[in-house]
Write an enzyme that holds these catalytic residues in place. Structure first.
Site, PDB file in Angstrom:
ATOM      1  N   HIS A  78       0.840  -1.210   0.000  1.00  0.00           N
ATOM      2  CA  HIS A  78       0.000   0.000   0.000  1.00  0.00           C
ATOM      3  C   HIS A  78       0.866   1.248   0.000  1.00  0.00           C
ATOM      4  O   HIS A  78       2.001   1.251   0.483  1.00  0.00           O
ATOM      5  CB  HIS A  78      -0.933   0.018   1.213  1.00  0.00           C
ATOM      6  CG  HIS A  78      -0.232   0.336   2.509  1.00  0.00           C
ATOM      7  ND1 HIS A  78       0.036   1.633   2.921  1.00  0.00           N
ATOM      8  CD2 HIS A  78       0.269  -0.480   3.475  1.00  0.00           C
ATOM      9  CE1 HIS A  78       0.657   1.597   4.094  1.00  0.00           C
ATOM     10  NE2 HIS A  78       0.825   0.335   4.451  1.00  0.00           N
ATOM     11  N   CYS A  79       0.320   2.313  -0.573  1.00  0.00           N
ATOM     12  CA  CYS A  79       0.881   3.659  -0.424  1.00  0.00           C
ATOM     13  C   CYS A  79      -0.181   4.474   0.302  1.00  0.00           C
ATOM     14  O   CYS A  79      -0.899   3.926   1.139  1.00  0.00           O
ATOM     15  CB  CYS A  79       1.264   4.235  -1.784  1.00  0.00           C
ATOM     16  SG  CYS A  79      -0.057   4.155  -3.024  1.00  0.00           S
ATOM     17  N   LEU A  80      -0.320   5.743   0.004  1.00  0.00           N
ATOM     18  CA  LEU A  80      -1.360   6.528   0.675  1.00  0.00           C
ATOM     19  C   LEU A  80      -2.745   6.230   0.101  1.00  0.00           C
ATOM     20  O   LEU A  80      -3.737   6.182   0.831  1.00  0.00           O
ATOM     21  CB  LEU A  80      -1.058   8.027   0.570  1.00  0.00           C
ATOM     22  CG  LEU A  80      -0.232   8.641   1.696  1.00  0.00           C
ATOM     23  CD1 LEU A  80      -0.010  10.120   1.448  1.00  0.00           C
ATOM     24  CD2 LEU A  80      -0.893   8.414   3.047  1.00  0.00           C
TER      25      LEU A  80
END
Length: 305
Positions: free
Chosen positions: A197-199
């Protein structure tokens, strides 16, 4: 006409012997054919059983875990809400493959940091942790490339963190480190999975997953094709899922896999010329605040990017 001295008894014996040999050969050939047919039938049944077993396993996995957002919205966990105990659902979690998961930022009670898009795709951290424990207990690792930290204890501290500034894809060198780390984790146990995941769970996550899939040999080691697959699994298209710089770094990664090495010496950007001042405002509120932000540049021996 000459008289021939023929031993008819010998001829008769030779005929009988030849006939007997032919009969034995035919019997042996028939037995061999029957045995081969039985073995082929056995292999077919075993292969069919294996195919049915694999299909049943895949069906069971899909039923238990789900591969799309629609399947996963029912994966809930009870968590305290502002008004007391409430039910919080996983918002954004997709199985790109059976071993790679793309998901939104696992947020606590205060929600996800960053933009409205990040907040909209954020998942309740307790729900995500419960999901991973339920289906992959002891075999999951979370890869955080968001620049933001959270309570890693929720995931048993099985979180690998890579930080780099801004929304572009990770620098090229970091991309290879990430891929090597993911490869080591997946090879450690056939049941291991990685959740990335990222943001927002979109651009950077998709770029990293595409490179990792190609690094592991999927899609003929073609990161561009892998990125299209990720976009398909995320039910989006590549152009909306990623920004140009992320797609460009996926292409750089593909170049390296094809044997096109970056230049060893660094390049220095001395100036950037803007021939006109862009107007980022409106007629009612004109304004402009241009700036240049330096990022890593991939340069081959033949051309500069």
């Amino acid at each position: 006409m000459n008289n021939l001295n023929i031993d008819w008894a010998t001829v008769s014996a030779m005929k009988a012997k030849a006939k007997d040999a032919a009969k034995r050969a035919a019997t042996s050939a028939r037995e061999t054919a029957v045995a081969a047919a039985k073995e082929a039938q056995k292999q077919y049944v075993e292969s069919k059983d294996q195919r049915e077993a694999l299909a049943e396993q895949a069906k069971s996995f899909a039923e238990r875990v789900g591969r799309t957002l629609e399947d996963l919205v029912d994966e809930t966990t009870a968590a305290p809400g502002p008004g007391g105990d409430g039910e919080k659902k996983i918002i954004d979690l997709t199985y790109v493959t059976d071993r790679f998961v793309a998901m939104g930022f696992p947020a606590g009670r205060r929600g996800a940091p960053g933009s409205a898009a990040a907040r909209a795709s954020a998942n309740p951290i307790d729900a995500v942790a419960a999901h991973l424990r339920t289906y992959h207990d002891g075999h999951y690792m979370v890869l955080n490339i968001s620049e933001e930290s959270y309570d890693y204890a929720k995931f048993g501290d099985n979180v690998l963190e890579f930080k780099f500034p801004g929304h572009p894809a990770p620098p090229l060198g970091m991309l290879f480190k990430i891929c090597a780390s993911l490869e080591s984790w997946l090879e450690a146990d056939p049941d291991n999975v990685a959740a990335v995941h990222c943001l927002t769970g979109r651009g950077r996550t998709s770029a990293v997953l595409a490179c990792a899939l190609a690094w592991l040999g999927a899609f003929d080691s073609n990161p561009i094709e892998a990125l299209r697959h990720v976009a398909t699994r995320r039910r989006d298209d590549v152009e909306r899922l990623t920004i140009p710089s992320q797609r460009r770094y996926v292409s750089y990664f593909a170049n390296v896999l094809d044997g096109c090495a970056p230049r060893s010496e660094p390049l220095l950007l001395r100036r950037a010329i803007m021939h006109t001042i862009p107007n980022f405002g409106t007629q009612e509120k004109p304004g402009c605040c241009p700036r240049v932000r330096r990022a890593d540049m991939f340069v081959t021996n033949d051309a500069a990017a």
